[in-house]
Design a protein around this motif. Sequence first.
Motif, PDB file in Angstrom:
ATOM      1  N   TYR A  89       0.820  -1.204   0.000  1.00 61.45           N
ATOM      2  CA  TYR A  89       0.000   0.000   0.000  1.00 61.45           C
ATOM      3  C   TYR A  89       0.862   1.264   0.000  1.00 61.45           C
ATOM      4  CZ  TYR A  89      -4.009  -2.896   1.491  1.00 61.45           C
ATOM      5  OH  TYR A  89      -5.010  -3.827   1.583  1.00 61.45           O
ATOM      6  N   ALA A  90       0.459   2.229  -0.816  1.00 59.20           N
ATOM      7  CA  ALA A  90       1.077   3.552  -0.745  1.00 59.20           C
ATOM      8  C   ALA A  90       0.811   4.160   0.627  1.00 59.20           C
ATOM      9  CB  ALA A  90       0.514   4.440  -1.854  1.00 59.20           C
ATOM     10  N   VAL A  98      -2.164   0.641   8.324  1.00 64.51           N
ATOM     11  CA  VAL A  98      -2.643  -0.379   7.396  1.00 64.51           C
ATOM     12  C   VAL A  98      -2.437  -1.755   8.019  1.00 64.51           C
ATOM     13  CG1 VAL A  98      -2.310   0.956   5.280  1.00 64.51           C
ATOM     14  CG2 VAL A  98      -0.396  -0.330   6.237  1.00 64.51           C
ATOM     15  N   VAL A  99      -3.235  -2.702   7.583  1.00 63.79           N
ATOM     16  CA  VAL A  99      -3.136  -4.079   8.090  1.00 63.79           C
ATOM     17  C   VAL A  99      -3.269  -5.056   6.923  1.00 63.79           C
ATOM     18  CG1 VAL A  99      -4.050  -3.536  10.374  1.00 63.79           C
ATOM     19  CG2 VAL A  99      -5.628  -4.131   8.530  1.00 63.79           C
ATOM     20  N   GLU A 181      -4.003   4.335  -5.679  1.00 70.64           N
ATOM     21  CA  GLU A 181      -2.578   4.083  -5.483  1.00 70.64           C
ATOM     22  C   GLU A 181      -2.351   2.756  -4.753  1.00 70.64           C
ATOM     23  OE1 GLU A 181      -3.393   8.200  -6.258  1.00 70.64           O
ATOM     24  OE2 GLU A 181      -4.139   6.879  -4.664  1.00 70.64           O
ATOM     25  N   ASP A 182      -3.175   2.498  -3.744  1.00 71.12           N
ATOM     26  CA  ASP A 182      -3.055   1.230  -3.013  1.00 71.12           C
ATOM     27  C   ASP A 182      -3.387   0.052  -3.914  1.00 71.12           C
ATOM     28  OD1 ASP A 182      -2.292   2.546  -0.753  1.00 71.12           O
ATOM     29  OD2 ASP A 182      -4.153   2.229   0.359  1.00 71.12           O
ATOM     30  N   ARG A 183      -4.448   0.191  -4.727  1.00 70.10           N
ATOM     31  CA  ARG A 183      -4.819  -0.906  -5.642  1.00 70.10           C
ATOM     32  C   ARG A 183      -3.713  -1.181  -6.651  1.00 70.10           C
ATOM     33  NH1 ARG A 183      -9.865   1.713  -5.571  1.00 70.10           N
ATOM     34  NH2 ARG A 183      -9.471   2.593  -7.650  1.00 70.10           N
ATOM     35  N   ALA A 184      -3.086  -0.129  -7.150  1.00 70.62           N
ATOM     36  CA  ALA A 184      -1.983  -0.313  -8.094  1.00 70.62           C
ATOM     37  C   ALA A 184      -0.837  -1.062  -7.431  1.00 70.62           C
ATOM     38  CB  ALA A 184      -1.511   1.045  -8.610  1.00 70.62           C
TER      39      ALA A 184
END
Length: 211
Positions: A89-90, A98-99, A181-184
Amino acid sequence: MYTPPAFREDDTAVLHALMRAARLCNFVTATAEGLMATPLPLFLDEGEGEFGTLYGHLARANRQWQAPVLGEAMAIFMGPDAYVTPSWYAAKREHGKVVPTWNYVVVQASGPVEFFDDPARLREVVTRLTDLHERPRVEAWAVSDAPEAFVAAQLRGIVGLRMPVTRLMGKRKMSQNRSAEDRAGVAAGLRQGERASDHVVAELVAEEGAS
């Protein structure tokens, strides 16, 4: 099944496609003896009933078909799945809040179940199930390839299953709740994975970002 709106899949055609792709399901019944489950290949007759009807068979020695079912039965079809590390994750670099999680696709089909041992119906189920999975093969095997007496003996060892689907629930958890960004980052990370399922999930996550 807990299904947040972001992950919910309601399109019957999509759910049917996921069920066909899964090939094997877990067939679950509640009984006075407790929950019972059997991994089964079932085929879906989409033209029978609002949500289709599932067919398959169990071994006659399997206790599950003999125990009276309390309420409806359920067939659980699992699609591709993958572990997602927060390192992708960005957001981890931005704030660290984040987890880990797991991405997956699942369909739950429920309905009343009927067990039967009529030889003609059993032969039809076995033939349709066999043809479905043999069809892609260059030299497809058919039930009629085996000696008739042998087939008849094999049919005596199984019990048919018919489940009209009255409820259909689908969940497609592919990082829809994360930023672009996280999905990328998830898609890129999964593409480096060793499991074939990781690569499939990577493309599904990327599709979510493109939609």
